[in-house]
Design a protein around this motif. Sequence first.
Motif, PDB file in Angstrom:
ATOM      1  N   ARG A 173      77.247  33.845 -21.407  1.00  0.00           N
ATOM      2  CA  ARG A 173      76.590  32.479 -21.756  1.00  0.00           C
ATOM      3  C   ARG A 173      77.291  31.517 -20.758  1.00  0.00           C
ATOM      4  O   ARG A 173      76.874  30.692 -20.208  1.00  0.00           O
ATOM      5  N   PHE A 174      78.629  31.692 -20.765  1.00  0.00           N
ATOM      6  CA  PHE A 174      79.423  30.747 -20.256  1.00  0.00           C
ATOM      7  C   PHE A 174      80.341  30.905 -19.083  1.00  0.00           C
ATOM      8  O   PHE A 174      80.607  29.829 -18.138  1.00  0.00           O
ATOM      9  N   SER A 175      80.451  32.024 -18.475  1.00  0.00           N
ATOM     10  CA  SER A 175      81.572  32.152 -17.606  1.00  0.00           C
ATOM     11  C   SER A 175      80.846  31.814 -16.230  1.00  0.00           C
ATOM     12  O   SER A 175      79.682  32.072 -16.061  1.00  0.00           O
ATOM     13  N   ARG A 176      81.754  31.542 -15.379  1.00  0.00           N
ATOM     14  CA  ARG A 176      81.487  31.050 -14.057  1.00  0.00           C
ATOM     15  C   ARG A 176      82.285  32.158 -13.119  1.00  0.00           C
ATOM     16  O   ARG A 176      83.432  32.736 -13.595  1.00  0.00           O
ATOM     17  N   TYR A 177      82.192  32.048 -11.812  1.00  0.00           N
ATOM     18  CA  TYR A 177      83.042  32.863 -10.937  1.00  0.00           C
ATOM     19  C   TYR A 177      83.797  32.235  -9.977  1.00  0.00           C
ATOM     20  O   TYR A 177      83.197  31.255  -9.336  1.00  0.00           O
ATOM     21  N   HIS A 178      84.876  32.444  -9.663  1.00  0.00           N
ATOM     22  CA  HIS A 178      85.797  31.867  -8.552  1.00  0.00           C
ATOM     23  C   HIS A 178      86.437  33.097  -7.640  1.00  0.00           C
ATOM     24  O   HIS A 178      87.002  34.100  -8.427  1.00  0.00           O
ATOM     25  N   GLN A 179      86.625  32.850  -6.360  1.00  0.00           N
ATOM     26  CA  GLN A 179      87.123  33.958  -5.577  1.00  0.00           C
ATOM     27  C   GLN A 179      88.523  34.385  -5.999  1.00  0.00           C
ATOM     28  O   GLN A 179      88.779  35.575  -5.969  1.00  0.00           O
ATOM     29  N   GLN A 180      89.295  33.439  -6.292  1.00  0.00           N
ATOM     30  CA  GLN A 180      90.740  33.682  -6.758  1.00  0.00           C
ATOM     31  C   GLN A 180      90.921  33.836  -8.409  1.00  0.00           C
ATOM     32  O   GLN A 180      91.755  34.847  -8.626  1.00  0.00           O
ATOM     33  N   LEU A 181      90.249  33.289  -9.132  1.00  0.00           N
ATOM     34  CA  LEU A 181      90.521  33.140 -10.713  1.00  0.00           C
ATOM     35  C   LEU A 181      89.373  34.363 -11.281  1.00  0.00           C
ATOM     36  O   LEU A 181      89.737  34.587 -12.503  1.00  0.00           O
TER      37      LEU A 181
END
Length: 399
Positions: A173-181
């Motif tokens: 539901r809530f997660s996003r994606y970041h290249q480093q994180l």
Amino acid sequence: MSYNGVINSKYIKRRKDMLVAQFNGQLIQANEIRLERKDKHEKRRYVWPQCQEPVMFKHGHSRIAHFSHFSVSKCPFNENESQVHLEGKIRFKKEFLSMGHEAVLEHSFTQIGQRADVYIPDSQTVVEYQCSPISFSEIKRRTRGYLSVAKRVFWILGARYNTGIYHRDTVARFSRYHQQLGFYFVCYSDKDQYFRLHYQLKEVAGKIIGETQNFLNLKTLLRFVRTSQYSSKKYQVGQNATRRLLLHQLKMIQQSNLNRNRTYLESVTDCYSFRKLFIGCPMICHGNRGSGLPIFNKSVLCWRIWVILRLFDSNRALLSDEFLKGIFNISYEQFGLAFAQIVDNEPFFKAEWRRLIIQLHDQGYIRHTVSGIQILKQPVWFSNYDEKRWHIMTTTQFL
């Protein structure tokens, strides 16, 4: 700082509240109204700008100043809110103002019938503060709606999500994606007034784990997200820890099967159809130290077993690229976790597929050919729970 996730009952009493209203054609914020005698406010005609219905001004010792619809209201934007939610929105507005942005409380997008908790016009960013439970379909609907009128949506979660216990549906539901994180989401502690970043979410031996970092304000948190040089190499589970996690997972699978739970039922049945034992799956199915991206609707183990069964079915020695593509597509449809905040999760699934193929190659099970792969040897299945448990406990290189 720590917070045990318990929410005081006074915080979850639901009301029909809002922070802005209209008076004499001008927008006015409730907490900016000078407190006067009650009868003066009763004579004033406050209306909510989106529906033009009259609202009453309220203030007291236990609750912040706010407006509320009368008991009978047909306003389509009328939503129940808690005191924690109201205070959080005010805090977030101040945070963005301190960063030099214009910030609008409770901005209504009439064209989609949604009201943003805070809207940042210069970056076209919607900020939503989610304290209460919400379904996947609803959060996806709201997110898609906002993205049709704004560039981005930034969800900040309340105390119930700030426990450090990661459920698969919360990630979806809530997660996003970041290249480093990696996969991440943000929470706000109303009790201790800090923001917590939950990041590097991964599945290890059937359990989703991650790291956390606290921030005193949004400015430092957003700077950390933008400029982070975090290396995933720092975030690896050691051999002994992996052994313990795999033994625990193995025990949970055994108990689930004995209790006839539905957790692994589909995978157990699938293995039976190939005359294999689910709990006896080859160690390659636990590859990469039993970890993977949190992108599977069941677990990375169930997905790997499903693929291994079909790649090494019968005595077929050569598998064409077309056949491999078909296996990938079917497994993606069957095991891919849908995300509300990530539009396309197929690239992550392809990354896990490539990782599996590379591990099969490196361990001598396959080799690449011009048009596909060649099977060199079959993975070894264990005959029972005890045999596999003993292997994990005593073998140095168990993966």
